[in-house]
Design an enzyme around this catalytic site. Structure first.
Site, PDB file in Angstrom:
ATOM      1  N   CYS A   4     -53.799  45.291 -44.536  1.00 38.64           N
ATOM      2  CA  CYS A   4     -53.511  44.035 -43.835  1.00 38.64           C
ATOM      3  C   CYS A   4     -54.832  43.305 -43.639  1.00 38.64           C
ATOM      4  O   CYS A   4     -55.742  43.815 -42.981  1.00 38.64           O
ATOM      5  CB  CYS A   4     -52.829  44.292 -42.493  1.00 38.64           C
ATOM      6  SG  CYS A   4     -52.716  42.781 -41.501  1.00 38.64           S
ATOM      7  N   HIS A 109     -49.839  35.254 -36.633  1.00 37.32           N
ATOM      8  CA  HIS A 109     -50.948  34.330 -36.374  1.00 37.32           C
ATOM      9  C   HIS A 109     -50.398  32.961 -36.028  1.00 37.32           C
ATOM     10  O   HIS A 109     -49.418  32.508 -36.604  1.00 37.32           O
ATOM     11  CB  HIS A 109     -51.897  34.225 -37.572  1.00 37.32           C
ATOM     12  CG  HIS A 109     -51.232  33.912 -38.875  1.00 37.32           C
ATOM     13  ND1 HIS A 109     -50.583  34.877 -39.617  1.00 37.32           N
ATOM     14  CD2 HIS A 109     -51.108  32.758 -39.573  1.00 37.32           C
ATOM     15  CE1 HIS A 109     -50.087  34.326 -40.702  1.00 37.32           C
ATOM     16  NE2 HIS A 109     -50.389  33.028 -40.701  1.00 37.32           N
TER      17      HIS A 109
END
Ligand code: 5GP
Ligand code: ZN
Length: 124
Positions: A4, A109
């Protein structure tokens, strides 16, 4: 999480232009900005999408939301009301979720996007 990219940025394994950090959150400039100011606020903890958040993430999501205007102000795209009561400046906040939401990085995000227009059409 292995592989990630935002976990790796949070772990300082790959570089980013970090503009804010605390125990829970990191904010850094987007590598491919859509506007003069474009940064991302991410939790250090791996959460794939907004749809993966639960009630236990309420405070974390609140922290992200409150950090956005604070950093926008510091970076020059805050929203302010002048002496005549006229609003100035401002920014866009965005969580892309899943393929139809245009999500490319599956680590939660918030995009914070601002500065003088025009911006890239896809985000404007
Ligand atoms: P999404 O489409 O998932 O909402 O947005 C992902 C964002 O992450 C994109 O705007 C993209 O430019 C940004 N991004 C992807 N990889 C990197 C990286 O390695 N570093 C930084 N700083 N931003 C990245
Ligand atoms: Zn992650």
């Amino acid at each position: 999480m292995d592989n990630c990219i935002f976990c790796k940025i949070a772990a300082k394994q790959i570089p980013a232009q970090i503009i804010y950090e605390d125990d829970d959150l990191l904010a850094f400039n987007d590598i491919n900005p859509a506007a003069p100011i474009h940064f991302l606020i991410v939790p250090k903890k791996h959460l794939a999408t907004l749809a993966d958040c639960t009630v236990s993430d309420t405070a974390l999501l609140g922290k992200i939301s409150l950090l956005a205007p604070k950093l926008a102000q510091e970076l020059g795209c805050g929203y302010n009301v002048d002496a005549n009561g006229v609003g100035q400046g401002g920014f866009k906040t965005l969580f892309n979720t899943g393929p139809d939401g245009g999500q490319e990085v599956y680590h939660l995000h918030m995009h914070v996007i601002g500065g003088p227009r025009p911006w890239r059409r896809s985000l404007a």
